[in-house]
Design an enzyme around this catalytic site. Structure first.
Site, PDB file in Angstrom:
ATOM      1  N   ASP A  32       0.846  -1.190   0.000  1.00 22.53           N
ATOM      2  CA  ASP A  32       0.000   0.000   0.000  1.00 22.53           C
ATOM      3  C   ASP A  32       0.891   1.253   0.000  1.00 22.53           C
ATOM      4  O   ASP A  32       1.908   1.316   0.706  1.00 22.53           O
ATOM      5  CB  ASP A  32      -0.897  -0.017   1.239  1.00 22.53           C
ATOM      6  N   GLN A  95     -14.409   2.920   1.709  1.00 26.42           N
ATOM      7  CA  GLN A  95     -13.807   2.551   0.423  1.00 26.42           C
ATOM      8  C   GLN A  95     -13.473   3.815  -0.367  1.00 26.42           C
ATOM      9  O   GLN A  95     -14.313   4.707  -0.516  1.00 26.42           O
ATOM     10  CB  GLN A  95     -14.765   1.668  -0.396  1.00 26.42           C
ATOM     11  N   HIS A 101     -10.560  -4.842  -3.240  1.00 23.73           N
ATOM     12  CA  HIS A 101      -9.236  -5.171  -2.706  1.00 23.73           C
ATOM     13  C   HIS A 101      -9.356  -5.543  -1.240  1.00 23.73           C
ATOM     14  O   HIS A 101     -10.300  -5.144  -0.561  1.00 23.73           O
ATOM     15  CB  HIS A 101      -8.253  -4.007  -2.876  1.00 23.73           C
TER      16      HIS A 101
HETATM   17  P1  5GP Z   1      -9.790   1.671   0.562  1.00 21.54           P
HETATM   18  O1  5GP Z   1      -9.900   2.926   1.362  1.00 21.54           O
HETATM   19  O2  5GP Z   1     -10.489   1.797  -0.769  1.00 21.54           O
HETATM   20  O3  5GP Z   1     -10.210   0.453   1.311  1.00 21.54           O
HETATM   21  O4  5GP Z   1      -8.251   1.462   0.320  1.00 21.54           O
HETATM   22  C1  5GP Z   1      -7.551   2.010  -0.746  1.00 21.54           C
HETATM   23  C2  5GP Z   1      -6.089   1.829  -0.437  1.00 21.54           C
HETATM   24  O5  5GP Z   1      -5.362   1.949  -1.635  1.00 21.54           O
HETATM   25  C3  5GP Z   1      -5.521   2.868   0.537  1.00 21.54           C
HETATM   26  O6  5GP Z   1      -4.943   2.205   1.648  1.00 21.54           O
HETATM   27  C4  5GP Z   1      -4.520   3.620  -0.292  1.00 21.54           C
HETATM   28  O7  5GP Z   1      -3.375   4.001   0.456  1.00 21.54           O
HETATM   29  C5  5GP Z   1      -4.174   2.639  -1.385  1.00 21.54           C
HETATM   30  N1  5GP Z   1      -3.798   3.233  -2.645  1.00 21.54           N
HETATM   31  C6  5GP Z   1      -4.505   4.162  -3.343  1.00 21.54           C
HETATM   32  N2  5GP Z   1      -3.877   4.461  -4.497  1.00 21.54           N
HETATM   33  C7  5GP Z   1      -2.761   3.687  -4.533  1.00 21.54           C
HETATM   34  C8  5GP Z   1      -1.699   3.544  -5.489  1.00 21.54           C
HETATM   35  O8  5GP Z   1      -1.658   4.194  -6.539  1.00 21.54           O
HETATM   36  N3  5GP Z   1      -0.720   2.652  -5.192  1.00 21.54           N
HETATM   37  C9  5GP Z   1      -0.741   1.897  -4.040  1.00 21.54           C
HETATM   38  N4  5GP Z   1       0.270   1.055  -3.849  1.00 21.54           N
HETATM   39  N5  5GP Z   1      -1.710   2.032  -3.123  1.00 21.54           N
HETATM   40  C10 5GP Z   1      -2.712   2.902  -3.363  1.00 21.54           C
END
Ligand code: 5GP
Ligand code: ZN
Length: 135
Positions: A32, A95, A101
């Site tokens: 992440d 999200q 994911h």
């Molecule tokens: P959500 O909030 O949707 O459950 O989690 C999204 C996750 O994706 C977050 O922890 C954020 O840091 C990660 N993330 C978002 N964009 C990118 C990216 O471009 N590369 C990586 N490696 N992680 C990302």
């Protein structure tokens, strides 16, 4: 199916470089970019699904098996004391990237990482209502 505006479709396909820990025909596992702790990783399917609600059943099963495999290996590499598997569905639940994911978040004793909630009390009324509506 891919979604051309989706960053995780591009990462999963290798079109955008990522720190990849594992890859197979169905998934890419990456670090992440804004980790909650050292080693925070994401399991990302190569096909686009908005979230758990529309995830393919076979892939859903494979994702959990992969989480098991990855955490068993990573807990030794990272020497962590525990793991949170977190999976957010829709904005109200946190999200931010709308491509399914699973987060794998390494935990250490007393690390104070804020994943949790204030425990409430199961009300009799709520319990009855939910059980009845599910019948
Ligand atoms: P959500 O909030 O949707 O459950 O989690 C999204 C996750 O994706 C977050 O922890 C954020 O840091 C990660 N993330 C978002 N964009 C990118 C990216 O471009 N590369 C990586 N490696 N992680 C990302
Ligand atoms: Zn996508």
């Amino acid at each position: 199916m891919k979604n051309e505006n989706c960053i995780f479709c591009k990462i999963a396909a290798g079109e955008i470089p990522s720190a990849t820990l594992y890859e197979d025909d169905d998934f890419r596992v990456i670090l992440d970019a804004s980790p909650a702790s050292k080693g925070h990783a994401l399991i990302i399917p190569k096909e686009h699904y908005r979230n758990l609600y529309d995830l393919d059943d076979a892939l859903a099963s494979k994702a959990l098996v992969l989480a098991k495999k990855m955490t068993l290996r990573l807990k030794d590499v990272l020497r962590c004391d525990g793991y949170n598997i977190v999976q957010n569905n829709e904005e109200a639940a946190g999200q931010t990237v709308f491509h399914f994911h699973m987060h794998m978040i390494p935990r250490h004793q007393d690390d104070k990482i804020g994943i949790g909630w204030k425990m409430g009390e199961l009300k009799e009324k709520d319990k009855e209502e939910i059980l009845n509506k599910l019948k």
